[in-house]
Design an enzyme around this catalytic site. Structure first.
Site, PDB file in Angstrom:
ATOM      1  N   SER A 143       0.848  -1.185   0.000  1.00 26.42           N
ATOM      2  CA  SER A 143       0.000   0.000   0.000  1.00 26.42           C
ATOM      3  C   SER A 143       0.884   1.235   0.000  1.00 26.42           C
ATOM      4  O   SER A 143       2.039   1.189   0.455  1.00 26.42           O
ATOM      5  CB  SER A 143      -0.886   0.012   1.254  1.00 26.42           C
ATOM      6  OG  SER A 143      -1.536   1.256   1.425  1.00 26.42           O
ATOM      7  N   TYR A 156      -2.115   0.065  10.918  1.00 28.99           N
ATOM      8  CA  TYR A 156      -2.240  -0.422   9.537  1.00 28.99           C
ATOM      9  C   TYR A 156      -1.004  -0.065   8.731  1.00 28.99           C
ATOM     10  O   TYR A 156      -0.447  -0.909   8.014  1.00 28.99           O
ATOM     11  CB  TYR A 156      -3.488   0.174   8.887  1.00 28.99           C
ATOM     12  CG  TYR A 156      -3.610  -0.157   7.412  1.00 28.99           C
ATOM     13  CD1 TYR A 156      -3.986  -1.423   7.002  1.00 28.99           C
ATOM     14  CD2 TYR A 156      -3.331   0.805   6.439  1.00 28.99           C
ATOM     15  CE1 TYR A 156      -4.091  -1.737   5.650  1.00 28.99           C
ATOM     16  CE2 TYR A 156      -3.427   0.505   5.093  1.00 28.99           C
ATOM     17  CZ  TYR A 156      -3.818  -0.767   4.705  1.00 28.99           C
ATOM     18  OH  TYR A 156      -3.899  -1.077   3.364  1.00 28.99           O
TER      19      TYR A 156
END
Length: 235
Positions: A143, A156
């Site tokens: 990501s 995260y």
């Protein structure tokens, strides 16, 4: 792209029941690969099965990437049907409550189990045979959060930094073995998860197929070309 570019190759795609994973699986099949779609949601896997015409070229397997026995069984069932695993796409992941201050320990544990341990279990299940053959490709879907930390996404982001570190370290470990490693870091993608987020409603988003095309680009390079890092962001 030739529809036979990956003919004879077999790929496992995790988290393949929807969104980015489903798009990657479909693009790999278009490129001629045999594809195994792995996910926890049997109903969604069944829906994808109904959409696919070339039934002999794919297999859907229920697998929980947080359980090593499930991941090992996934690799074994793939080899039983198609003979070997040429490509592993570690796509399964989750985004939960990520603030350290909020103390959502259960969410942290889930993200660590899926986003980090699941990636490691997947690699472990296929890597020895790839190294023995001197050929194979590990693709980790990270990501843009693996590059920059947002305060509401601290944990995260930490898991995605870890995925990027694993990809970088593994590429170095596998130098000159013939096994390639690619880390793909998407920006915000239009998925059910992003659509539900009030933080992302005004942001321009990528399509899942944009990430799938990045995977195809990496895995269809000549054997001597290792595309280590691809970052895909909306304009």
């Amino acid at each position: 792209m030739s529809e036979q570019q990956l003919r004879g190759k077999t790929a496992i795609v995790t988290g393949a029941s929807s969104g980015i994973g489903a798009a990657i699986a479909k693009e790999l099949m278009k490129a001629g690969a045999n594809v195994v779609l792995a996910a926890r949601n049997e109903q969604k896997l069944a829906e994808i099965t109904a959409e696919i015409e070339q039934k002999e070229k794919f297999l859907c397997i229920k697998a929980d990437m947080t359980k090593q026995q499930d991941v090992d069984a996934l690799a074994e069932r793939t080899k039983a049907k198609f003979g070997k695993v040429d490509i592993l796409v570690n796509n399964a992941g989750m985004m939960g409550s990520s603030s350290v201050v909020n103390g959502a320990v259960a969410d942290w544990e889930q993200m660590i189990d899926i986003n980090i341990k699941g990636v490691l279990y997947g690699i472990h299940s296929v890597l020895p045979e790839m190294v023995e053959r001197g050929n194979g490709h590990i693709v980790n879907i990270g990501s843009e959060s693996g590059f920059e930390v947002e305060k509401r996404l601290t944990v995260y982001c930490a898991t995605k930094f870890a995925v990027r570190a694993l990809s970088t370290g593994l590429e170095k470990e596998l130098a000159k073995t013939g096994v390639r490693v690619t880390n793909i870091s998407p920006g915000m993608v239009e998925t059910p998860l992003s659509s539900m987020s009030p933080f992302e409603e005004d942001r321009k988003k990528l399509k899942a197929t944009d990430i799938a095309q990045a995977v195809i680009y990496a895995v269809t390079q000549p054997d001597y070309v290792n595309v280590n890092e691809i970052t895909v962001r909306p304009v």
